[in-house]
Design an enzyme around this catalytic site. Structure first.
Site, PDB file in Angstrom:
ATOM      1  N   ARG A 329     106.084 118.159  19.623  1.00 30.57           N
ATOM      2  CA  ARG A 329     107.898 118.733  18.849  1.00 30.57           C
ATOM      3  C   ARG A 329     108.864 117.543  17.991  1.00 30.57           C
ATOM      4  O   ARG A 329     108.885 118.583  17.269  1.00 30.57           O
ATOM      5  CB  ARG A 329     108.605 119.113  20.189  1.00 30.57           C
ATOM      6  CG  ARG A 329     108.844 120.579  20.612  1.00 30.57           C
ATOM      7  CD  ARG A 329     109.828 121.442  21.414  1.00 30.57           C
ATOM      8  NE  ARG A 329     109.318 122.644  21.884  1.00 30.57           N
ATOM      9  CZ  ARG A 329     108.982 122.456  23.330  1.00 30.57           C
ATOM     10  NH1 ARG A 329     108.909 121.629  24.560  1.00 30.57           N
ATOM     11  NH2 ARG A 329     108.936 123.861  24.099  1.00 30.57           N
ATOM     12  N   GLY A 330     108.220 116.765  18.558  1.00 33.03           N
ATOM     13  CA  GLY A 330     109.267 115.152  17.780  1.00 33.03           C
ATOM     14  C   GLY A 330     108.418 115.844  16.225  1.00 33.03           C
ATOM     15  O   GLY A 330     108.965 115.541  15.423  1.00 33.03           O
TER      16      GLY A 330
END
Length: 447
Positions: A329-330
């Site tokens: 996600r980052g």
């Protein structure tokens, strides 16, 4: 003559009863979706509301304002978590953000804010009418801001079945919840760190999937729940679970203004707002309108396409890997935020400087926290980024590495020469030593 003779039986009786009930509820309309009736709030003339504090009048807090604007440009970033001291304009900024959003095309009298042109964003009633070839009535509505109170129940959030109507009238009536109202808008959770874990799971499921599924009393309702989730809180009152932290696209730490000029200006604007909110809003309107148009143009620019080199994408993944960020996600959020920033600033290609502006906002809340570490997560991200991108820093690190290797080599050579000198001294004649001098115990050497 009994009630059944007047109203009939079965579905016809139910429709008549619904119409009678609606007559006593002037602000509600009821629609039938298959065997289920959905109550919707009717649109009508409402009393004038007090205008929100103008977004452009918020002094300082540049990172917070930038994060909110980038989420307007690209809602897929995943929202913002704002943590900081009390009285730092967290909730004021979120409520003011709504005035920057463009009006939405919606299906009139629809409780789900259905998009009249996109089936993926239509509620069950509008979707059924769309598939049947019916022309949907189109209206305009402000982007909704739905606040989730801490004391809300799961039924209030997801929606529920009107049990009273089911028992007394035999009608399966669905009452849309807060997630239905937040569709295509903003869901704001103040004091998010105090929210009950069960409610957190419900909100996270809808936020991740973009839909809300309600299973009640044999009834299944699925409706879109695509919203920007924004949370705020005071870290002194408690920490958030890592699961919830990771679901927010960006995180901002805000602090009390220390600059005297900014602090004074904010106080004066707030006093002017409390005295005459309409006058302050009118004063800020030209700048507010210009910012709104800038955001609209940025959305169009982003939709047209923003270029990003493969080297920058590799750099982003390298940073996330070195910081030991869990999941992907980052990486995804940094890519999206960098492109949104470029579109917001009116350009078409992402640079290293653009990534530097957003990387800390996107990653600082995803790092594992060590309570004994004096360096905060945001500073760690910035230091690593400098190490990987700044030529001067890389040059200094290479020089330090070279000196370190030379020192280690000299130490090894000195150690080797010292060992050989000691071995030679053991084999020498000791006649030159003073009387009573300790000659030491010679260690055997391997031959």
């Amino acid at each position: 003559m009994n009630t059944q003779q007047v109203f009939g039986t079965g579905a016809g009786r139910q429709v008549v009863q619904l119409k009678m009930r609606a007559a006593f509820l002037p602000h509600a309309s009821v629609r039938r979706i298959g065997a289920v009736y959905v109550r919707a709030s009717a649109t009508g003339t409402q009393s004038a509301k007090k205008p929100s504090f103008p977004f452009v009048k918020i002094a300082g807090q540049e990172e917070m304002k930038l994060a909110l604007c980038l989420n307007i440009v690209d809602p897929n970033i995943g929202g913002v978590l704002i943590m900081g001291d009390r009285g730092t304009a967290k909730s004021v900024a979120v409520r003011a953000m709504v005035d920057l959003l463009p009006e939405l095309d919606v299906v009139e009298n629809d409780p789900f804010n259905s998009d009249p042109y996109d089936p993926k964003l239509m509620g069950p009633d509008a979707l059924m009418r769309y598939r049947n070839g019916e022309k949907l009535p189109v209206g305009k509505a402000k982007t909704p801001l739905v606040e989730l109170p801490l004391g809300a129940t799961e039924d209030r959030i997801c929606g529920t079945i009107d049990i009273e109507k089911a028992l007394t009238e035999g009608v399966k009536a669905y009452e849309p919840g807060l997630l239905a109202k937040a569709n295509r808008g903003i869901l704001y959770v103040d004091e998010v760190n105090l929210l009950d874990d069960g409610l957190v799971d419900v909100v996270l499921d809808s936020s991740a999937s973009g839909v809300n599924t309600v299973e009640r009393e044999g009834i299944s309702i699925v409706h879109p729940a695509k919203f920007i989730m924004i949370g705020s809180g005071n870290p002194a009152e408690g920490e958030l679970r890592p699961q919830l932290l990771d679901r927010f696209g960006m995180s901002v730490q805000v602090a009390t203004l220390q600059d005297t000029a900014l602090r004074t200006q904010m106080v004066l604007d707030r006093l002017a707002y409390d005295t005459d909110p309409d006058a302050l809003y009118a004063e800020a309107k030209p700048v507010q309108d210009a910012l709104r148009q800038k955001l609209v143009d940025a959305r169009k620019r982003l939709k047209a396409g923003i270029r990003m080199s493969e080297e920058l994408q590799v750099l982003i993944s390298d940073i996330c890997s070195r910081l030991d960020v869990d999941g992907l996600r980052g990486d995804i959020v940094v890519n999206r935020a960098a492109k949104a920033l470029v579109a917001y600033e009116g350009r078409k290609e992402v640079t290293v400087a653009d990534v530097e502006k957003v990387v800390s906002l996107c990653l600082n809340h995803r790092l594992r926290k060590d309570p004994l570490d004096p360096i905060d997560s945001g500073t760690k991200v910035k230091i690593l980024f400098k190490r990987l991108t700044d030529p001067e820093v890389q040059k200094r690190e290479e020089e330090a590495k070279r000196k370190r290797e030379e020192a280690e080599k000299k130490a090894a050579e000195a150690k080797a020469s010292g060992a050989s000198g000691a071995a030679a001294a053991q084999g020498q004649n000791r006649d030159g030593k003073k009387a009573g001098a300790w000659g030491g115990i010679g260690l055997p050497t391997r031959r």
